[in-house]
Motif scaffolding. Structure first.
Motif, mmCIF file in Angstrom:
data_model
loop_
_atom_site.group_PDB
_atom_site.id
_atom_site.type_symbol
_atom_site.label_atom_id
_atom_site.label_comp_id
_atom_site.label_asym_id
_atom_site.label_seq_id
_atom_site.Cartn_x
_atom_site.Cartn_y
_atom_site.Cartn_z
ATOM 1 N N ALA A 181 0.814 -1.216 0.000
ATOM 2 C CA ALA A 181 0.000 0.000 0.000
ATOM 3 C C ALA A 181 0.844 1.261 0.000
ATOM 4 C CB ALA A 181 -0.943 0.004 1.215
ATOM 5 N N GLY A 182 2.162 1.125 0.052
ATOM 6 C CA GLY A 182 3.032 2.291 -0.029
ATOM 7 C C GLY A 182 3.501 2.842 1.300
ATOM 8 N N ARG A 183 3.210 2.176 2.409
ATOM 9 C CA ARG A 183 3.600 2.672 3.734
ATOM 10 C C ARG A 183 4.935 2.049 4.136
ATOM 11 N NH1 ARG A 183 -1.512 2.197 7.660
ATOM 12 N NH2 ARG A 183 -0.032 3.337 8.975
ATOM 13 N N LEU A 184 5.945 2.356 3.341
ATOM 14 C CA LEU A 184 7.256 1.752 3.549
ATOM 15 C C LEU A 184 7.914 2.279 4.815
ATOM 16 C CD1 LEU A 184 9.541 -0.043 2.444
ATOM 17 C CD2 LEU A 184 10.373 1.945 1.186
ATOM 18 N N ASP A 185 7.780 3.575 5.065
ATOM 19 C CA ASP A 185 8.459 4.161 6.221
ATOM 20 C C ASP A 185 7.877 3.659 7.539
ATOM 21 O OD1 ASP A 185 10.066 5.594 4.510
ATOM 22 O OD2 ASP A 185 8.707 7.316 4.450
ATOM 23 N N ASP A 186 6.561 3.427 7.583
ATOM 24 C CA ASP A 186 5.923 2.991 8.830
ATOM 25 C C ASP A 186 6.182 1.524 9.147
ATOM 26 O OD1 ASP A 186 4.898 5.541 9.016
ATOM 27 O OD2 ASP A 186 3.006 5.021 8.032
ATOM 28 N N LYS A 567 8.461 11.331 -2.782
ATOM 29 C CA LYS A 567 7.987 10.204 -1.991
ATOM 30 C C LYS A 567 7.362 10.670 -0.683
ATOM 31 C CE LYS A 567 7.695 5.771 -1.112
ATOM 32 N NZ LYS A 567 6.887 4.846 -1.930
ATOM 33 N N ASP A 568 7.897 11.732 -0.123
ATOM 34 C CA ASP A 568 7.422 12.208 1.173
ATOM 35 C C ASP A 568 5.995 12.723 1.095
ATOM 36 O OD1 ASP A 568 7.392 12.824 3.796
ATOM 37 O OD2 ASP A 568 8.839 14.458 3.716
ATOM 38 N N LEU A 569 5.656 13.422 0.016
ATOM 39 C CA LEU A 569 4.336 14.034 -0.122
ATOM 40 C C LEU A 569 3.381 13.196 -0.969
ATOM 41 C CD1 LEU A 569 5.302 17.783 -0.712
ATOM 42 C CD2 LEU A 569 4.808 16.626 1.442
ATOM 43 N N ASN A 570 3.876 12.076 -1.526
ATOM 44 C CA ASN A 570 3.040 11.237 -2.389
ATOM 45 C C ASN A 570 2.471 12.065 -3.540
ATOM 46 O OD1 ASN A 570 1.745 8.967 -3.352
ATOM 47 N ND2 ASN A 570 0.034 9.111 -1.932
ATOM 48 N N VAL A 571 3.357 12.704 -4.282
ATOM 49 C CA VAL A 571 2.966 13.604 -5.367
ATOM 50 C C VAL A 571 2.393 12.785 -6.525
ATOM 51 C CG1 VAL A 571 3.805 15.332 -6.996
ATOM 52 C CG2 VAL A 571 4.721 15.254 -4.682
#
Length: 659
Positions: A181-186, A567-571
């Protein structure tokens, strides 16, 4: 793309085990019932065969055959026999029928048995099936009941145990879903309870390496762009970037501004007498002082144009402001103590030139060089302005700008223009959205583009008023049936996103708009402002994305910044600055920048769009590079969203000295 299963591994295993045990119990129950019935029928047949043997022996003696009518009914009644008929070859010999209420004939057990001694004789019985009248008996069926209860309890305990054993696999599976789902950092580091542990540790290691690779890729991309467009010594723009920005500015309609060229007199003697180290330190100090001045102008460009030359490009400035800027540059530079080989009073000379849209870059630089020579002839630190036959008209002062803006916002006379943005689908174009531009008219009815009045908006601090006025006109378009098939892209100033009052106003508008309409709305932010105020933009970006709106970063490439914000803002989309598009098929450094940005957007979901495409050669090359879409005059020019003919009425200033 391969899809993930919707049912968890533990649920699938538990469902499988439960189904197997339940099926085993069901099969055992059915088999036991059939066996129970079969045993009862065999017992009944054995009993009736005994009755047949008794009757067969009694028929041998006539006296005993006569007494059979007395004791046989009692025996049959005790044996749950409903009817019996003794038949001979000549016909019925004896029959018995119970007087009790008979059940349905289809439920009765019927059997015909021949007599062994008296050949030709047979007896037909109709009897109630065994155990049909019995009810559940705890004592009789206690063992079976206990066995089923033990199986159920064991099954429940086994399910609980299996869930505990598979809890780690569920954690690993849930982590995999979050990563997809794209929540790599968490979810970069897994829990110690994840199972199999080797898979969890391997996933941690791969994610760590992936993060390092992304950081290295971002640093490498920034390194490429820096060495392509920036001066290694001062960190300012190099000649390539300055020429590109200047040509792009000259192509914009109604553009005007000032060019400055600062050149050090006696540069070759300085290097020869004191060495390159002293000369480099001197250049760095001059670059710092000039950078402090250029920071006051959002669109200004400072470039180390040559070894001893600095060039400044400041758009949307008047002749009066150009003189002020030149005086400021000379003043801050004179504060620097030059090396001993330079004359303290005659080492710095500045040439100043004004430009308007449509002029040639080569001619402007020649005029700038002539202005520098004129300053050099004065034999002291000075600046000189190249005098053209037709200079720029003086721009409005801050007070007049404020008065004009107040009248426009109060009378709601802000003009909106649109330009289509397309996605490249092979040889066809797919409309992405309509980008909304703002324009104004002055008191004389002359139309002014945003590139000209935006610096004045920032000067008087009206960014919030401008954004609010634009949103006030755009949100009704989402529910307008005439525009129901279009998507809109609106520009926002980061300054507005730092104001709580504007954020509340924006959130209220979003809450009052259906989500289906919000999916047709995009917000565009300037890349330089996003990177500078990333911490302030991050929560607003999450807010907009949560409502279903799309996030667009524009003017990418106008300044050289890191791309970690993608990546930080999910542009969703990144729009390249129009200065990169001018003759990109002939400029390999601009192609390198576009390739670098495309690489930074890989695996992030962001798509790169080109802005300001003018001809087929540029379009063809951009498609070959992999740009997903674009906009420009080659597709469609800017057109008015609404046609308004009202004239701005500005209140006249009161004559304080009139009678």
């Amino acid at each position: 793309m391969r899809k993930t299963p919707s049912l968890r591994l533990s649920n699938r295993l538990i469902s499988f085990v439960t189904l197997m045990v339940s099926a085993a119990i069901f099969i055992l129950f059915i088999g036991g019932a059939i066996s129970f019935k079969q045993i009862g029928n065999e017992y009944l047949e054995h009993y009736l065969a005994g009755v047949v043997n008794v009757v067969d022996e009694e028929l041998l003696a006539p006296e005993e055959a006569k007494s059979m009518a007395k004791w046989l009914p009692k025996l049959l009644k005790a044996s749950s026999v409903v009817s019996m008929e003794l038949s001979s070859p000549t016909g019925p010999v004896y029959s018995f029928q119970t007087l009790s209420v008979m059940p349905d004939d289809t439920l009765l057990y019927q059997k015909t048995l021949p007599l062994q001694i008296n050949k030709g004789y047979s007896i037909t019985f109709k009897s109630i099936p065994p155990y049909s009248a019995f009810t559940y008996s705890l004592g009789a069926l206690f063992s079976i009941t206990a066995a089923i209860a033990v199986i159920i309890v064991s099954l429940l305990w086994g399910v609980v145990w299996l869930r505990k054993q598979l809890y780690g696999s569920e954690l690993l599976e849930e982590r995999g879903r979050m990563l997809l789902a794209g929540r790599l950092d968490d979810y970069s580091v897994g829990s110690e309870e994840e199972w199999p542990a080797t898979a969890s540790l391997a996933l941690d290691s791969v994610i760590t390496e992936l993060k390092d690779a992304r950081k290295e890729r971002s640093r490498f991309d920034t390194f490429i762009r820096t060495h392509t467009f920036l001066d290694k010594l001062t960190g300012s723009a190099n000649r390539v970037l300055f020429d590109s920005k200047l040509e792009s500015t000259l192509q914009e309609s109604q553009s005007q501004g000032v060019l400055l060229l600062l050149r050090i007199n006696g540069w070759d003697d300085l290097i020869e007498e004191q060495g390159k180290v002293v000369a480099d330190d001197f250049i760095v100090e001059i670059g710092k002082q000039l950078n402090n001045i250029i920071q006051r102008y959002s669109d200004g460009v400072l470039s180390r144009y040559y070894h001893s030359d600095f060039a400044l490009l400041i758009p949307q400035q008047s002749l009066k402001e150009a003189k002020i800027i030149a005086s400021q540059c000379l003043k801050v530079v004179e504060k620097i103590i030059p090396p001993k080989s330079l004359n303290c009073d005659n080492w710095c000379h500045i040439g100043v030139n004004m430009y308007v849209s449509g002029e040639g870059r080569g001619r402007l630089m020649d005029e700038l060089d002539m202005a520098h020579r004129s300053a050099l002839l004065q034999n002291n630190n000075s600046w000189s302005l190249f005098k053209k036959q037709q200079q720029l008209t003086e721009s409005l002062g801050s007070v007049r700008w404020r008065t004009l803006f107040d009248a426009i916002f109060e009378q709601e006379q802000l003009l909106l223009y649109k330009q289509s943005t397309f996605l490249f689908k092979g040889n066809e174009l797919e409309l992405l959205h309509l980008e909304i531009f703002s324009r104004i008219r002055d008191e004389n009815g002359v139309q002014i583009k945003a590139s000209r009045f935006l610096p004045a908006i920032k000067q008087v601090g009206y960014q919030i008023k401008l954004d609010s006025a634009v949103l006030k006109q755009v949100f009704p378009l989402l529910s307008d049936p005439d525009f129901s098939q279009y998507m809109f892209s609106v520009h926002l100033q980061v300054k507005s996103l730092q104001t709580p009052a504007f954020i509340r106003q924006l959130r209220n508008r979003l809450l009052q708009t259906p989500r289906a309409q919000l999916k047709r709305l995009s917000f565009e932010l300037v890349e330089g402002q996003v990177v500078t105020y990333l911490d302030a933009v991050r929560p607003i970006a999450r807010l907009l994305k949560s409502f279903g709106c799309q996030l667009v970063v524009e003017q990418a490439g106008r300044t050289i910044v890191s791309t970690h914000y993608i990546k930080d803002l999910n542009v969703d989309y990144i729009k390249l600055h129009r200065s990169l598009m001018k003759d990109i098929h002939q400029r390999y450094e601009n192609q390198l920048f576009v390739r670098s940005l495309l690489g930074a957007c890989e695996n992030t979901g962001a798509e790169v769009l080109a802005v300001g495409i003018e001809n087929e050669k540029e379009l063809k090359l951009l498609k070959e590079l992999g740009v997903e879409g674009g906009q420009g005059r080659i597709f469609e020019s800017e057109t008015a969203l609404f046609h308004r003919q009202e004239k701005i009425s500005i209140p006249k200033r009161r004559n304080r000295w009139g009678k």
